[in-house]
Design a protein around this motif. Structure first.
Motif, PDB file in Angstrom:
ATOM      1  N   ILE A  35     -26.465 -25.438  21.257  1.00 28.94           N
ATOM      2  CA  ILE A  35     -27.246 -24.243  21.573  1.00 28.94           C
ATOM      3  C   ILE A  35     -28.633 -24.368  20.961  1.00 28.94           C
ATOM      4  N   THR A  36     -29.606 -23.941  21.742  1.00 32.29           N
ATOM      5  CA  THR A  36     -30.995 -23.962  21.291  1.00 32.29           C
ATOM      6  C   THR A  36     -31.672 -22.655  21.718  1.00 32.29           C
ATOM      7  N   TRP A  37     -32.230 -21.954  20.738  1.00 28.27           N
ATOM      8  CA  TRP A  37     -32.989 -20.726  21.016  1.00 28.27           C
ATOM      9  C   TRP A  37     -34.472 -21.024  20.815  1.00 28.27           C
ATOM     10  N   LYS A  38     -35.298 -20.496  21.747  1.00 28.52           N
ATOM     11  CA  LYS A  38     -36.739 -20.668  21.647  1.00 28.52           C
ATOM     12  C   LYS A  38     -37.429 -19.301  21.649  1.00 28.52           C
ATOM     13  N   HIS A  39     -38.533 -19.216  20.931  1.00 28.55           N
ATOM     14  CA  HIS A  39     -39.373 -18.017  20.896  1.00 28.55           C
ATOM     15  C   HIS A  39     -40.796 -18.430  21.210  1.00 28.55           C
ATOM     16  N   LYS A  40     -41.338 -17.884  22.278  1.00 27.92           N
ATOM     17  CA  LYS A  40     -42.682 -18.253  22.761  1.00 27.92           C
ATOM     18  C   LYS A  40     -42.759 -19.760  23.046  1.00 27.92           C
ATOM     19  N   GLY A  41     -41.643 -20.326  23.495  1.00 26.94           N
ATOM     20  CA  GLY A  41     -41.597 -21.745  23.844  1.00 26.94           C
ATOM     21  C   GLY A  41     -41.313 -22.662  22.679  1.00 26.94           C
ATOM     22  N   ASN A  42     -41.229 -22.132  21.448  1.00 24.39           N
ATOM     23  CA  ASN A  42     -40.974 -22.962  20.264  1.00 24.39           C
ATOM     24  C   ASN A  42     -39.531 -22.790  19.790  1.00 24.39           C
ATOM     25  N   ILE A  43     -38.903 -23.887  19.378  1.00 31.77           N
ATOM     26  CA  ILE A  43     -37.523 -23.835  18.911  1.00 31.77           C
ATOM     27  C   ILE A  43     -37.458 -23.073  17.580  1.00 31.77           C
ATOM     28  N   VAL A  44     -36.550 -22.085  17.516  1.00 34.32           N
ATOM     29  CA  VAL A  44     -36.371 -21.323  16.279  1.00 34.32           C
ATOM     30  C   VAL A  44     -34.957 -21.483  15.713  1.00 34.32           C
ATOM     31  N   ALA A  45     -34.011 -21.918  16.552  1.00 36.37           N
ATOM     32  CA  ALA A  45     -32.639 -22.157  16.078  1.00 36.37           C
ATOM     33  C   ALA A  45     -32.007 -23.235  16.948  1.00 36.37           C
ATOM     34  N   GLU A  46     -31.315 -24.183  16.295  1.00 33.07           N
ATOM     35  CA  GLU A  46     -30.708 -25.283  17.055  1.00 33.07           C
ATOM     36  C   GLU A  46     -29.434 -25.752  16.368  1.00 33.07           C
ATOM     37  N   TRP A  47     -28.445 -26.082  17.212  1.00 32.90           N
ATOM     38  CA  TRP A  47     -27.179 -26.601  16.697  1.00 32.90           C
ATOM     39  C   TRP A  47     -26.520 -27.459  17.772  1.00 32.90           C
ATOM     40  N   ILE A  48     -26.026 -28.658  17.371  1.00 30.70           N
ATOM     41  CA  ILE A  48     -25.270 -29.536  18.264  1.00 30.70           C
ATOM     42  C   ILE A  48     -23.998 -29.933  17.537  1.00 30.70           C
ATOM     43  N   ASP A  49     -22.890 -29.612  18.128  1.00 27.45           N
ATOM     44  CA  ASP A  49     -21.598 -29.856  17.488  1.00 27.45           C
ATOM     45  C   ASP A  49     -21.408 -31.343  17.188  1.00 27.45           C
TER      46      ASP A  49
END
Length: 267
Positions: free
Chosen positions: A41-55
């Motif tokens: 899962i990857t969350w972006k804010h204004k096109g920039n990554i703010v949270a990321e996780w790969i199992d």
């Protein structure tokens, strides 16, 4: 051609963005519509990554200006942003299992309502003799997002949704209520006005003459009772037993002696 398609897709996502209102210091909870197991899962804010996780390969990591205020649920994909500020406005997007979801969220800051902004204001020409009056729930409030207005008749009436300005008629029905109140709500706050006197109030006024008479009567009665108790305690009341007519003993005694002397002489 590919660039044009990408731009159109991006514009489509932005157009469909779900508006999420927040106030200063509030929280934002963003929940993507996704079911199934999440492996990345990857969350972006204004096109920039703010949270990321790969199992199995990338531990959960928070990035950017929102770091320290984020909380990501790895099972549901829900992202919570705490202690929001005005500068945090912008579009959030999410990618789950290497797939960009159509769910986008547009974070929009709005002001929290103030007590002073919500007050019932009658029109300047309003009087008890008017046929109708306008009541306004405060002035126009800027930067507060969508606002709903509610009105209440009397202190125990029910809140009814209406416009910021309402018109009331000078009728017997309207005259039954002593006050009018209004309430304003936006997505992050709500404020209620103080009751404003109904200009057409026809309820029975207080008869101050009667009230004054009753109060004076009670005061006089209280004074009389107090004086009586005081006089009794200080034995200021004098009671004399009634005088009875009695024959003097010496007169009765003389009468009996004369009778005996007469009887002795006759013998």
């Amino acid at each position: 051609m590919k660039i044009i398609i990408a731009v159109l897709l991006l514009l489509g996502h932005l157009a469909a963005a779900e508006v999420q209102y927040y106030g200063t210091g509030g929280s934002l909870v963003l929940g993507p519509k996704f079911s199934g197991a999440i492996t990345s899962i990857t969350w972006k804010h204004k096109g920039n990554i703010v949270a990321e996780w790969i199992d199995g390969s990338v531990d959960l990591e928070y990035l950017g200006d929102l770091k320290g205020r984020l909380d990501l649920n790895l099972k549901t994909g829900v992202l919570t942003v705490k202690n929001m500020m005005k500068a945090d406005q912008g579009v959030f997007s999410v990618e789950i299992n290497n797939k960009v979801l159509p769910d986008t969220f547009e974070a929009t800051w709005i002001r929290i309502l103030n007590d002073s902004e919500v007050v019932v204001i009658p029109s300047l020409t309003c009087s008890s003799q008017s046929q109708s009056c306008s009541l306004r729930c405060g002035e126009e409030i800027k930067d507060a997002g969508p606002i709903q207005y509610f009105w209440k008749k009397g202190e125990n009436g029910k809140w009814e949704e209406g416009e910021r300005t309402i018109e009331i008629e000078n009728t017997d029905e309207t005259g039954r209520f002593k006050t009018f109140s209004c309430k304003a709500e936006n997505p992050v706050s709500e404020k209620e006005s103080k009751p404003e006197e109904n200009p057409f109030n026809k309820t029975d006024p207080v008869n101050w003459g009667t009230v004054f008479g009753i109060v004076i009567g009670l005061i006089i009665a209280a004074v009389a009772v107090g004086v009586t108790i005081y006089m009794r305690k200080n034995k200021m009341f004098c009671f004399r037993p009634p005088v009875q007519n009695q024959t003097p003993k010496d007169q009765t005694g003389n009468g009996e002696s004369e009778t005996l002397n007469q009887k002795t002489q006759e013998v």
